[in-house]
Design an enzyme around this catalytic site. Structure first.
Site, PDB file in Angstrom:
ATOM      1  CD  GLU A  18      -3.529   0.655   0.744  1.00 13.95           C
ATOM      2  OE1 GLU A  18      -2.457   1.579  -0.045  1.00 13.95           O
ATOM      3  OE2 GLU A  18      -4.322   0.624   0.739  1.00 13.95           O
ATOM      4  NE  ARG A 108      -4.398  -2.234   9.893  1.00 16.36           N
ATOM      5  CZ  ARG A 108      -4.643  -1.983   8.437  1.00 16.36           C
ATOM      6  NH1 ARG A 108      -4.347  -0.759   8.081  1.00 16.36           N
ATOM      7  NH2 ARG A 108      -5.462  -2.779   7.534  1.00 16.36           N
ATOM      8  CG  ASN A 110      -6.258   2.034   5.971  1.00 15.78           C
ATOM      9  OD1 ASN A 110      -5.791   0.909   5.612  1.00 15.78           O
ATOM     10  ND2 ASN A 110      -7.226   2.387   5.210  1.00 15.78           N
ATOM     11  CG  ASN A 157      -8.138   3.396   1.712  1.00 17.01           C
ATOM     12  OD1 ASN A 157      -7.289   3.233   2.157  1.00 17.01           O
ATOM     13  ND2 ASN A 157      -8.678   2.458   1.811  1.00 17.01           N
ATOM     14  CG  ASP A 205      -7.386   0.738  -1.135  1.00 23.88           C
ATOM     15  OD1 ASP A 205      -6.327   1.827  -0.176  1.00 23.88           O
ATOM     16  OD2 ASP A 205      -7.355  -0.504  -1.133  1.00 23.88           O
TER      17      ASP A 205
END
Length: 303
Positions: A18, A108, A110, A157, A205
């Site tokens: 990512e 968490r 991101n 995101n 995303d």
């Protein structure tokens, strides 16, 4: 509409790659393997759009994002904490821990990006089905102040700004939609959001914006990156291969190579080249990334 292909790059696969970002100071591409707990680094090959791997930085997973700092170091989001890492990649210093609720929902940090004025925007996500609407989007200012910008998010995101910095593109992935917000550069605050692009066959995303204001969006589940003009009209599709396309960024000295990350989660791990990085030259030029302005930053340990 154009359809382009992407070719697989040399770095070995990760499980959940990512957050690619080009660091012009070192002429390196940085990205993370969230599950593997690694910050990866690579240079661009001289005569082909491929990557030459350099030694990674290992941290305790999950490591969800990495960004350059004006000091020469890096900023990394690790679990619920934002860390500063020195230029050698050796010393970790916690900057701030995000106050996640103690309600039994696993969350968490991101995706994270730096705005055109050097502030960090970082979102959280729920890692369980009972966490719908339980995540948030935060802003970390250069003086260490943490401010909540959005609540009611599930998977934060896709952050990216228009060339003038006054428009923010943002995805809460399970909505299957990228929204657009007016962005106040002086205060780092958001106006009202409105839909920009819909993705019925996948989840948006990570994303990046090019110098002409086109928005390149990785579509998780669809195996593609799709590019839209500033009005939300689709004009280019990049066929990647593996279904879990996670993010993209323009790289290289001329910012003309689109590098794409993928994942190999669950059943997708059996797909050819899942978890690898891909590249193409789409005829667009990216925007330079802004480093986090950490000169005045005081870590939680007082340094």
């Amino acid at each position: 509409m154009r359809t382009l292909g992407a070719h697989v790059c040399a770095p070995p696969p990760g499980r959940l790659c990512e957050g690619p970002v080009w660091d012009p100071r070192t002429e390196e591409l940085l990205w993370v393997d969230i599950r593997g707990g690694r910050i990866h680094r690579a240079t661009l090959a001289a005569d082909t759009p491929d990557l030459v791997v350099r030694a990674p930085i290992s941290l305790d997973p999950p490591v969800s994002a990495v960004l350059p700092c004006t000091s020469g170091g890096l900023l990394a989001t690790v679990g619920d904490t934002i860390f500063r890492i020195d230029g050698a990649g050796a010393a970790e210093r916690p900057v701030v821990t995000v106050p996640l609720p103690d309600d039994g929902v696993r969350r968490r940090l991101n995706d994270a990006k730096v705005d055109p004025r050097g502030r960090l925007l970082a979102g959280t996500m729920a890692e369980s089905d009972d966490g719908i609407g339980s995540a948030e989007l935060y802003r970390l200012d250069p003086d260490g102040t943490l401010t909540t910008l959005r609540t009611g998010v599930t998977i934060s995101n896709g952050l990216g700004w228009s060339p003038d910095g006054r428009t923010l593109y943002y995805a809460d992935s399970p909505t299957h939609r990228v929204d657009v917000f007016d962005y106040d550069l002086d205060t780092g605050t958001l106006g009202e959001g409105r839909p920009f692009a819909h993705f019925p066959d996948g989840e948006p995303d990570g994303l990046t914006v090019d110098a002409d204001g086109n928005v390149w969006i990785a579509v998780w589940g669809a195996g593609q990156v799709r590019a839209f003009d500033h009005s939300g009209n689709l004009h280019t599709t990049v066929e990647v291969g593996p279904s879990q396309v996670s993010s993209c960024a323009f790289a290289g000295p001329d910012l003309d190579v689109l590098v794409i990350t993928t994942a190999a989660e669950d059943r997708a791990a059996r797909e050819p080249h899942a978890g690898r990085l891909f590249a193409c030259v789409p005829g667009a030029i990216g925007l330079p990334s802004t480093p986090f302005a950490d000169e005045r930053l005081v870590s939680v340990d007082g340094r």
